[in-house]
Design a protein around this motif. Structure first.
Motif, PDB file in Angstrom:
ATOM      1  N   PRO A  12     -22.695 -10.664  -6.002  1.00 41.23           N
ATOM      2  CA  PRO A  12     -21.585  -9.718  -5.912  1.00 41.23           C
ATOM      3  C   PRO A  12     -21.922  -8.543  -4.992  1.00 41.23           C
ATOM      4  O   PRO A  12     -22.987  -7.935  -5.095  1.00 41.23           O
ATOM      5  CB  PRO A  12     -21.408  -9.246  -7.363  1.00 41.23           C
ATOM      6  CG  PRO A  12     -21.921 -10.375  -8.179  1.00 41.23           C
ATOM      7  CD  PRO A  12     -23.069 -10.949  -7.406  1.00 41.23           C
ATOM      8  N   GLY A  13     -21.022  -8.274  -4.065  1.00 41.49           N
ATOM      9  CA  GLY A  13     -21.220  -7.174  -3.125  1.00 41.49           C
ATOM     10  C   GLY A  13     -21.988  -7.543  -1.875  1.00 41.49           C
ATOM     11  O   GLY A  13     -22.082  -6.749  -0.936  1.00 41.49           O
ATOM     12  N   HIS A  14     -22.573  -8.761  -1.859  1.00 43.13           N
ATOM     13  CA  HIS A  14     -23.329  -9.212  -0.682  1.00 43.13           C
ATOM     14  C   HIS A  14     -22.477 -10.150   0.156  1.00 43.13           C
ATOM     15  O   HIS A  14     -21.834 -11.058  -0.372  1.00 43.13           O
ATOM     16  CB  HIS A  14     -24.601  -9.940  -1.111  1.00 43.13           C
ATOM     17  CG  HIS A  14     -25.323 -10.624   0.008  1.00 43.13           C
ATOM     18  ND1 HIS A  14     -26.055  -9.936   0.947  1.00 43.13           N
ATOM     19  CD2 HIS A  14     -25.405 -11.944   0.340  1.00 43.13           C
ATOM     20  CE1 HIS A  14     -26.567 -10.803   1.801  1.00 43.13           C
ATOM     21  NE2 HIS A  14     -26.190 -12.023   1.459  1.00 43.13           N
ATOM     22  N   LEU A  60     -27.920 -13.431  -8.931  1.00 39.16           N
ATOM     23  CA  LEU A  60     -27.297 -14.681  -8.497  1.00 39.16           C
ATOM     24  C   LEU A  60     -26.173 -15.105  -9.449  1.00 39.16           C
ATOM     25  O   LEU A  60     -26.339 -15.101 -10.665  1.00 39.16           O
ATOM     26  CB  LEU A  60     -28.371 -15.764  -8.425  1.00 39.16           C
ATOM     27  CG  LEU A  60     -27.982 -17.108  -7.811  1.00 39.16           C
ATOM     28  CD1 LEU A  60     -27.574 -16.942  -6.357  1.00 39.16           C
ATOM     29  CD2 LEU A  60     -29.143 -18.088  -7.938  1.00 39.16           C
ATOM     30  N   ARG A  61     -25.036 -15.452  -8.880  1.00 37.21           N
ATOM     31  CA  ARG A  61     -23.878 -15.856  -9.672  1.00 37.21           C
ATOM     32  C   ARG A  61     -23.251 -17.114  -9.088  1.00 37.21           C
ATOM     33  O   ARG A  61     -23.339 -17.375  -7.882  1.00 37.21           O
ATOM     34  CB  ARG A  61     -22.816 -14.748  -9.685  1.00 37.21           C
ATOM     35  CG  ARG A  61     -23.269 -13.441 -10.306  1.00 37.21           C
ATOM     36  CD  ARG A  61     -23.448 -13.546 -11.807  1.00 37.21           C
ATOM     37  NE  ARG A  61     -23.780 -12.258 -12.408  1.00 37.21           N
ATOM     38  CZ  ARG A  61     -25.028 -11.786 -12.541  1.00 37.21           C
ATOM     39  NH1 ARG A  61     -26.057 -12.519 -12.125  1.00 37.21           N
ATOM     40  NH2 ARG A  61     -25.243 -10.613 -13.097  1.00 37.21           N
ATOM     41  N   ALA A  62     -22.569 -17.878  -9.965  1.00 38.92           N
ATOM     42  CA  ALA A  62     -21.778 -19.033  -9.524  1.00 38.92           C
ATOM     43  C   ALA A  62     -20.379 -18.541  -9.167  1.00 38.92           C
ATOM     44  O   ALA A  62     -19.744 -17.834  -9.962  1.00 38.92           O
ATOM     45  CB  ALA A  62     -21.712 -20.077 -10.618  1.00 38.92           C
ATOM     46  N   LYS A  63     -19.919 -18.913  -8.000  1.00 39.35           N
ATOM     47  CA  LYS A  63     -18.584 -18.496  -7.554  1.00 39.35           C
ATOM     48  C   LYS A  63     -17.534 -19.538  -7.891  1.00 39.35           C
ATOM     49  O   LYS A  63     -16.463 -19.217  -8.414  1.00 39.35           O
ATOM     50  CB  LYS A  63     -18.608 -18.251  -6.042  1.00 39.35           C
ATOM     51  CG  LYS A  63     -17.307 -17.732  -5.463  1.00 39.35           C
ATOM     52  CD  LYS A  63     -17.470 -17.467  -3.971  1.00 39.35           C
ATOM     53  CE  LYS A  63     -16.199 -16.871  -3.379  1.00 39.35           C
ATOM     54  NZ  LYS A  63     -16.351 -16.627  -1.921  1.00 39.35           N
ATOM     55  N   GLU A  64     -17.834 -20.792  -7.573  1.00 40.89           N
ATOM     56  CA  GLU A  64     -16.900 -21.884  -7.836  1.00 40.89           C
ATOM     57  C   GLU A  64     -17.635 -23.209  -7.708  1.00 40.89           C
ATOM     58  O   GLU A  64     -18.626 -23.308  -6.980  1.00 40.89           O
ATOM     59  CB  GLU A  64     -15.726 -21.836  -6.851  1.00 40.89           C
ATOM     60  CG  GLU A  64     -16.156 -21.911  -5.395  1.00 40.89           C
ATOM     61  CD  GLU A  64     -15.028 -21.581  -4.442  1.00 40.89           C
ATOM     62  OE1 GLU A  64     -13.945 -21.253  -4.913  1.00 40.89           O
ATOM     63  OE2 GLU A  64     -15.261 -21.656  -3.227  1.00 40.89           O
ATOM     64  N   PRO A  65     -17.150 -24.245  -8.421  1.00 45.92           N
ATOM     65  CA  PRO A  65     -17.781 -25.551  -8.295  1.00 45.92           C
ATOM     66  C   PRO A  65     -17.281 -26.282  -7.054  1.00 45.92           C
ATOM     67  O   PRO A  65     -16.214 -25.970  -6.526  1.00 45.92           O
ATOM     68  CB  PRO A  65     -17.322 -26.277  -9.568  1.00 45.92           C
ATOM     69  CG  PRO A  65     -15.995 -25.660  -9.872  1.00 45.92           C
ATOM     70  CD  PRO A  65     -16.072 -24.228  -9.428  1.00 45.92           C
ATOM     71  N   VAL A  66     -18.063 -27.222  -6.592  1.00 44.22           N
ATOM     72  CA  VAL A  66     -17.615 -28.089  -5.511  1.00 44.22           C
ATOM     73  C   VAL A  66     -16.471 -28.951  -6.037  1.00 44.22           C
ATOM     74  O   VAL A  66     -16.493 -29.420  -7.178  1.00 44.22           O
ATOM     75  CB  VAL A  66     -18.775 -28.967  -5.011  1.00 44.22           C
ATOM     76  CG1 VAL A  66     -18.287 -30.060  -4.072  1.00 44.22           C
ATOM     77  CG2 VAL A  66     -19.826 -28.103  -4.325  1.00 44.22           C
ATOM     78  N   LEU A  67     -15.450 -29.148  -5.228  1.00 43.05           N
ATOM     79  CA  LEU A  67     -14.281 -29.922  -5.645  1.00 43.05           C
ATOM     80  C   LEU A  67     -14.664 -31.353  -5.989  1.00 43.05           C
ATOM     81  O   LEU A  67     -15.558 -31.938  -5.369  1.00 43.05           O
ATOM     82  CB  LEU A  67     -13.237 -29.932  -4.524  1.00 43.05           C
ATOM     83  CG  LEU A  67     -12.721 -28.556  -4.091  1.00 43.05           C
ATOM     84  CD1 LEU A  67     -11.806 -28.701  -2.898  1.00 43.05           C
ATOM     85  CD2 LEU A  67     -12.001 -27.887  -5.235  1.00 43.05           C
TER      86      LEU A  67
END
Length: 320
Positions: free
Chosen positions: A161-163, A96-103
């Protein structure tokens, strides 16, 4: 000249739009707070239990716990867990990874949505430490899942990643999503006898019984194919528990003679009896009921269970 000016203006607007997008709507990974994005667990072997609590309208609705017992897992300390699904969850927890925060401008709305509906995840490790976070809904493009780590200020879009796709379905709090639908468990050395009786083809019915180290087929020496049949005995797993999907079907079937009665006697145990009905709508599936009080209506797959529904002639004409 006019077309050239229009083209230049369009390019300028495009560059400004891209700049605005990357400056306002995106953050680089280098700006992530590591304490707010530490969703993953490197050592999933250290997990002792995982608890999911589903919340709706600010109130907990149901809780499910997966507990490690040696090399296996239990659902709510009662049922064997479906290991394949547990493996997917463990892989999710690790990758599990963080992609981006909510604006910032959307944060207030997302906090309200998360408060309205989310699943609390609490992971207990063998050393007594815990990791906790909230799992919300999937993103509008279904490419990520909103999550909030305990103690964090920002909600993040998470991914693997990759999913391709969202992840919240992997944190289900429903027992049926995790239970291994075990019907009966045995091993070849436990089997004392097996009986398969067909209602419409008595000639196909048979009984295999143990005599010392040998196996008898309807009272006669069985041979290699009988031994091969017994060697295939293991866990009998239902395709699914289907009573809630077919209201009244159980009562309807109980009034009918089953197409097949399958019986197994383990050493030192009572006879296990399974009543089976063929499904005219799905030739690859059967309805079945164990001959036990309050037994649930189950669905069996021909692919897995068909190996046991042989005919008498099969033991002299073909391999399994």
């Amino acid at each position: 000249m006019k077309n050239r000016n229009t083209l230049i203006l369009s390019l300028v607007l495009l560059m400004l739009s891209l700049g605005y997008y990357f400056m306002v709507f995106r953050k680089t990974k280098s700006s992530f707070d590591p304490e707010e994005t530490a969703f993953s667990l490197k050592d999933t072997a250290s997990i002792q239990s995982i608890q999911f609590t589903y919340n709706l309208e600010g109130k907990p609705k149901r809780t499910l716990t997966l507990t490690r017992k040696d090399s296996a897992w239990l659902v709510n300390e009662k049922y064997p867990a479906l290991q394949a699904k547990v493996n997917i969850l463990l892989k999710t927890l690790k990758l599990l990874r963080a992609k981006e925060p909510v604006l910032p401008q959307a944060k207030s709305n997302m906090l309200n949505l998360l408060a309205r509906e989310h699943t609390d995840v609490e992971i207990l490790l063998k050393d007594g430490s815990r990791k906790s976070y909230k799992v919300g809904t999937n993103t509008p493009d279904n490419m990520g899942t909103f999550m909030l780590l305990k103690g964090a200020d920002d909600i993040y879009v998470t991914f693997i990643p990759g999913h391709t796709g969202y992840l919240n379905s992997r944190y289900s709090s429903l027992e049926d999503d995790w239970k291994e639908n075990l019907v009966f468990a045995t091993t070849p050395d436990q089997v004392e006898w097996v009986k398969v009786e067909y209602s419409t083809s008595k000639d196909s019915s048979f009984q295999i019984s143990r005599k010392g180290k040998d196996w008898l087929l309807n009272g006669e020496p069985g041979g290699d194919l009988v031994e091969e049949y017994i060697a295939g005995f293991q866990k009998i797993i239902a395709e699914s528990m289907v009573e809630k999907y077919y209201p009244g079907k159980k009562e309807e079937l109980q009034k009918l003679n089953p197409d097949v009665i399958f019986e197994v006697k383990n050493r030192g145990e009572e006879i296990f009896r399974l009543k089976i009905w063929r499904r005219p709508d799905r030739l690859d599936l059967y309805f079945a009921l164990a001959d036990q009080p309050k037994a649930e209506l189950i669905s069996l797959q021909e692919f897995h269970f068909g190996r046991y529904l042989r005919a008498r002639k099969d033991f002299s004409t073909k391999k399994f």
